[in-house]
Design a protein around this motif. Structure first.
Motif, PDB file in Angstrom:
ATOM      1  N   GLY A 145     -36.623  68.677   7.879  1.00  0.00           N
ATOM      2  CA  GLY A 145     -37.005  68.843   6.473  1.00  0.00           C
ATOM      3  C   GLY A 145     -35.868  68.757   5.486  1.00  0.00           C
ATOM      4  O   GLY A 145     -36.099  68.744   4.282  1.00  0.00           O
ATOM      5  N   LYS A 146     -34.628  68.684   5.960  1.00  0.00           N
ATOM      6  CA  LYS A 146     -33.482  68.588   5.049  1.00  0.00           C
ATOM      7  C   LYS A 146     -33.120  67.114   4.878  1.00  0.00           C
ATOM      8  O   LYS A 146     -32.861  66.400   5.851  1.00  0.00           O
ATOM      9  CB  LYS A 146     -32.283  69.358   5.597  1.00  0.00           C
ATOM     10  N   PHE A 147     -33.083  66.666   3.619  1.00  0.00           N
ATOM     11  CA  PHE A 147     -32.771  65.271   3.310  1.00  0.00           C
ATOM     12  C   PHE A 147     -31.582  65.237   2.358  1.00  0.00           C
ATOM     13  O   PHE A 147     -31.527  66.011   1.388  1.00  0.00           O
ATOM     14  CB  PHE A 147     -33.971  64.575   2.675  1.00  0.00           C
ATOM     15  N   THR A 148     -30.642  64.341   2.621  1.00  0.00           N
ATOM     16  CA  THR A 148     -29.395  64.302   1.858  1.00  0.00           C
ATOM     17  C   THR A 148     -29.027  62.882   1.477  1.00  0.00           C
ATOM     18  O   THR A 148     -29.197  61.952   2.277  1.00  0.00           O
ATOM     19  CB  THR A 148     -28.244  64.928   2.676  1.00  0.00           C
ATOM     20  N   LEU A 149     -28.539  62.724   0.250  1.00  0.00           N
ATOM     21  CA  LEU A 149     -28.036  61.440  -0.226  1.00  0.00           C
ATOM     22  C   LEU A 149     -26.570  61.597  -0.616  1.00  0.00           C
ATOM     23  O   LEU A 149     -26.197  62.558  -1.301  1.00  0.00           O
ATOM     24  CB  LEU A 149     -28.849  60.951  -1.421  1.00  0.00           C
ATOM     25  N   VAL A 150     -25.742  60.659  -0.161  1.00  0.00           N
ATOM     26  CA  VAL A 150     -24.319  60.643  -0.482  1.00  0.00           C
ATOM     27  C   VAL A 150     -23.960  59.263  -1.005  1.00  0.00           C
ATOM     28  O   VAL A 150     -24.383  58.250  -0.444  1.00  0.00           O
ATOM     29  CB  VAL A 150     -23.461  60.970   0.762  1.00  0.00           C
ATOM     30  N   GLN A 151     -23.195  59.210  -2.085  1.00  0.00           N
ATOM     31  CA  GLN A 151     -22.683  57.945  -2.597  1.00  0.00           C
ATOM     32  C   GLN A 151     -21.167  58.021  -2.713  1.00  0.00           C
ATOM     33  O   GLN A 151     -20.613  59.073  -3.053  1.00  0.00           O
ATOM     34  CB  GLN A 151     -23.312  57.608  -3.953  1.00  0.00           C
ATOM     35  N   TRP A 152     -20.532  56.890  -2.428  1.00  0.00           N
ATOM     36  CA  TRP A 152     -19.068  56.836  -2.359  1.00  0.00           C
ATOM     37  C   TRP A 152     -18.628  55.446  -2.741  1.00  0.00           C
ATOM     38  O   TRP A 152     -19.316  54.464  -2.437  1.00  0.00           O
ATOM     39  CB  TRP A 152     -18.640  57.186  -0.930  1.00  0.00           C
ATOM     40  N   TYR A 153     -17.503  55.350  -3.450  1.00  0.00           N
ATOM     41  CA  TYR A 153     -16.986  54.041  -3.835  1.00  0.00           C
ATOM     42  C   TYR A 153     -15.974  53.570  -2.809  1.00  0.00           C
ATOM     43  O   TYR A 153     -14.932  54.180  -2.617  1.00  0.00           O
ATOM     44  CB  TYR A 153     -16.367  54.082  -5.229  1.00  0.00           C
ATOM     45  N   GLU A 154     -16.332  52.464  -2.172  1.00  0.00           N
ATOM     46  CA  GLU A 154     -15.483  51.904  -1.130  1.00  0.00           C
ATOM     47  C   GLU A 154     -14.452  50.973  -1.760  1.00  0.00           C
ATOM     48  O   GLU A 154     -14.814  50.031  -2.458  1.00  0.00           O
ATOM     49  CB  GLU A 154     -16.347  51.122  -0.127  1.00  0.00           C
ATOM     50  N   PRO A 155     -13.160  51.237  -1.530  1.00  0.00           N
ATOM     51  CA  PRO A 155     -12.158  50.324  -2.078  1.00  0.00           C
ATOM     52  C   PRO A 155     -12.145  49.013  -1.304  1.00  0.00           C
ATOM     53  O   PRO A 155     -12.567  48.982  -0.144  1.00  0.00           O
ATOM     54  CB  PRO A 155     -10.855  51.110  -1.872  1.00  0.00           C
ATOM     55  N   PRO A 156     -11.678  47.906  -1.934  1.00  0.00           N
ATOM     56  CA  PRO A 156     -11.196  47.795  -3.318  1.00  0.00           C
ATOM     57  C   PRO A 156     -12.354  47.716  -4.304  1.00  0.00           C
ATOM     58  O   PRO A 156     -13.498  47.473  -3.911  1.00  0.00           O
ATOM     59  CB  PRO A 156     -10.408  46.482  -3.289  1.00  0.00           C
ATOM     60  N   ALA A 157     -12.056  47.902  -5.592  1.00  0.00           N
ATOM     61  CA  ALA A 157     -13.093  47.895  -6.622  1.00  0.00           C
ATOM     62  C   ALA A 157     -13.734  46.520  -6.738  1.00  0.00           C
ATOM     63  O   ALA A 157     -13.061  45.492  -6.768  1.00  0.00           O
ATOM     64  CB  ALA A 157     -12.482  48.294  -7.972  1.00  0.00           C
ATOM     65  N   ARG A 158     -15.059  46.507  -6.766  1.00  0.00           N
ATOM     66  CA  ARG A 158     -15.832  45.288  -6.957  1.00  0.00           C
ATOM     67  C   ARG A 158     -17.195  45.704  -7.495  1.00  0.00           C
ATOM     68  O   ARG A 158     -17.496  46.900  -7.577  1.00  0.00           O
ATOM     69  CB  ARG A 158     -15.972  44.492  -5.658  1.00  0.00           C
ATOM     70  N   ILE A 159     -18.023  44.757  -7.835  1.00  0.00           N
ATOM     71  CA  ILE A 159     -19.309  45.067  -8.459  1.00  0.00           C
ATOM     72  C   ILE A 159     -20.165  45.927  -7.543  1.00  0.00           C
ATOM     73  O   ILE A 159     -20.873  46.817  -7.996  1.00  0.00           O
ATOM     74  CB  ILE A 159     -20.040  43.770  -8.848  1.00  0.00           C
ATOM     75  N   ASN A 160     -20.115  45.678  -6.233  1.00  0.00           N
ATOM     76  CA  ASN A 160     -20.949  46.441  -5.306  1.00  0.00           C
ATOM     77  C   ASN A 160     -20.133  47.459  -4.518  1.00  0.00           C
ATOM     78  O   ASN A 160     -20.408  47.712  -3.350  1.00  0.00           O
ATOM     79  CB  ASN A 160     -21.679  45.495  -4.349  1.00  0.00           C
ATOM     80  N   SER A 161     -19.136  48.070  -5.162  1.00  0.00           N
ATOM     81  CA  SER A 161     -18.297  49.044  -4.455  1.00  0.00           C
ATOM     82  C   SER A 161     -19.058  50.302  -4.050  1.00  0.00           C
ATOM     83  O   SER A 161     -18.689  50.974  -3.094  1.00  0.00           O
ATOM     84  CB  SER A 161     -17.096  49.444  -5.331  1.00  0.00           C
TER      85      SER A 161
END
Length: 598
Positions: free
Chosen positions: A367-383
């Protein structure tokens, strides 16, 4: 020109000059009808701009080291509007200076015909700019063949322009600009100008509930509020439309008629917080259909051991899976027949994959749901990379289930590769790319390479006691290294602990259904690096050859580059949010902390 976030900030003194008539006029919610199903109001535009200047973004934009860059962006907008300014004789600064008090808009359901839209805009003492705008509008409309009629109602002059795109009623009454697509709505507004109507929007229990629950932590009034009555709105829009009655008749079957109202507020620069936002979903009780599926439980506030410290966004919630699935089953069976959901799942999933969906997946979810977002280097439009996870009861069972699904679906089996990285076992999609021919033109080659670089690489599998889906392997590896102790964890971060304490204070004794945390500086870092990336400069440069806007933008960015990132980041502080489930519905409150930069 010295630019401070927007030109309106240089006109803050006008707040003191607003006429007494404007100050005493009841706010728009007390004037318009309770048949209003959508409403947006800024209490005082100059005050709101002034408050925005006190926020982190406002302070960053006004930093002396940021001024050249911000001025460059402003000059780009000015250059783009130059032709329109020359033709009209009205500058962009003059247009932006028009609102000098309340700014509001409402959409009203009508007995006949399309809904009526009405806009209120306090003008202050000087109405010359808007009078020039209205005169120009009449001239342009007249040259285009529109009919222009003038009338008087309750001492106010009304101009009605009947053009090709429909009617527009205009009135400037007591230094307030009124606009509407229905003259009846404008006249109704003037009829109740004193604000003493019994059937006003402000007197509606749904509206008042949302407004009262959307104030600051120390009862600060909201500078911006919004409100939507979705059912009345849908009824007004679909009325006299083919299939409209069918749509409205189907809402009770889905339980969606239980959504009474949705609304919220925005509050800037309070004593304790940089910004505060509210969202309230008012629900009927008992909940039925789709609404009954929202079976939230108390959410754990402790981040999982695999959540990295440098995430940009983190959100977790707890659900009563059995109750949600039961509500889904009841709803599906009520529409298609008893036992139909189980029958369809067996035919479409179980028989094709050889698994028992209900037993092996649904019953295995904790029942526990988690969302994580992170910027993957190098910087780009879909980082930005996304990782969604659900806690499970039995990892070994789930692993066998995933393996059987992949093995039983040839198309899936052909494009995924099973991988192991630390504690994670997952399948990664691998789509082979055909070689790019050598004789392809260089500009087309770049476009093809860009499209391939932006394409996601979906992954799904298990880490610890969590089933996960990710849009690329980079975040899976980062999460796995954190789980193994090779990277710092969010649970140990001091800023997260500070936000968590504030969230718990807000929750009090109420049931917390969701907790989230965000680092705006990390999101901004990606944007910052993207703006300065060579790929972005190439993108702008290519378009500058054929587009004046990009040509001006390129010149201004070259002349006014961004300062060091810490010039901006010093103003930004972490933010958090909670969602509570109470007797009136679901209420979300989010805030960003203040950072002392003195």
């Amino acid at each position: 020109m010295k630019f401070r976030l927007t030109p309106l900030l240089g006109l803050l003194l006008s707040v003191l000059l607003v006429s007494s008539a404007c100050a005493e006029r009841p706010n728009a919610a007390r004037i318009i009808s309770d048949q209003t199903f959508a409403f947006l109001r800024v209490a005082n535009t100059p005050d709101f701009i002034a408050k925005m200047e006190q926020t982190a973004i406002g302070k960053a934009a006004n930093d002396p080291q940021m001024q050249p860059f911000v001025s460059g962006i402003w000059q780009t907008l000015k250059q783009s509007a130059a032709n329109a300014e020359e033709r009209s004789g009205i500058t962009l600064e003059e247009l932006l200076s028009i609102p000098q008090g309340e700014l509001a808009a409402g959409v009203v359901a009508m007995q006949e015909g399309q809904p009526g839209v009405v806009i209120f805009c306090d003008l202050g003492e000087d109405t010359r700019v808007i009078e020039r705008v209205v005169s120009l509008l009449e001239t342009v409309a007249g040259n285009d063949g529109a009919l222009i009629e003038r009338s008087e109602f309750k001492g106010a002059e009304i101009t009605l322009i009947r053009g090709n795109n429909g009617p527009l009623a205009i009135s400037i009454h007591e230094n307030v600009l009124l606009l509407s697509n229905r003259i009846e709505v404008l006249e109704d507004t003037l009829e109740h100008w004193s604000g003493d109507r019994e059937d006003s929007l402000a007197s509606d229990d749904r509206f008042s509930t949302i407004v009262s629950s959307s104030r600051g932590t120390k009862d600060e009034p909201a500078q911006l509020i919004w409100y939507v009555n979705p059912i009345d709105g849908l009824r007004a829009i679909t009325k006299n439309q083919p299939g409209g009655s069918y749509v409205m008749g189907f809402l009770p079957v889905l339980g969606l008629d239980g959504v009474k109202a949705i609304g919220g507020s925005y509050i800037a620069a309070t004593e304790d917080f940089d910004t505060i936002g509210h969202l309230h979903v008012m629900l009927e009780r008992p909940r039925t259909g789709v609404i009954e599926m929202i079976a939230l439980k108390n959410a754990s506030t402790e981040p999982e051991g695999w959540v990295p410290e440098d995430v940009t966004n983190y959100m977790t919630s707890n659900w009563d899976v059995e109750k949600s699935y039961g509500a889904l089953e009841n709803l599906y069976d009520s529409i298609f027949g008893d036992g139909k959901l189980a029958e369809d799942i067996d035919r479409r999933i179980n028989q094709r994959t050889g698994i028992d969906f209900k037993t092996e997946i649904i019953d295995n979810l904790e029942g526990k749901f988690t969302l994580v977002q992170w910027y993957e280097p190098p910087a780009r439009i879909n980082s930005q990379a996304t990782f969604v996870a659900a806690k499970i009861k039995d990892r070994a069972m789930m692993q066998k289930t995933l393996d059987r699904i992949v093995e039983s679906l040839p198309r899936l089996n052909d494009v995924v590769e099973k991988r192991n990285f630390g504690d994670a076992t997952f399948y990664q999609a691998n789509v082979a790319d055909a070689p790019i021919p050598e004789d392809v033109p260089e500009d087309r080659r770049r476009r093809m390479e860009t499209r391939r670089a932006l394409r996601p690489e979906p992954c799904f599998g298990l880490i610890g006691d969590y089933l996960f889906f990710a849009d690329r392997p980079g975040i899976v590896e980062h999460v796995t290294m954190t789980f193994g102790g090779d990277s710092p964890r969010l649970a140990e971060d001091l800023s997260f602990k500070l936000v968590l304490n504030k969230l718990q204070e807000h929750a009090g004794e109420r049931k917390v259904a969701m907790v989230s945390f965000a680092r705006p500086e990390e999101s901004l870092r990606m944007v910052y690096e993207l703006v300065q990336a060579e790929s972005t400069k190439d993108f702008i440069g290519q378009r500058a050859e054929q587009n004046d806007f990009f040509k001006n933008l390129q010149g201004n960015l070259d002349a006014n580059p961004l300062p060091d990132f810490n010039v901006i980041s010093q103003y930004l502080a972490p933010s958090g949010a909670i969602m509570v489930d109470d007797e009136t519905g679901l209420h979300w409150i989010g805030f960003s902390l203040k950072r002392d930069t003195e």
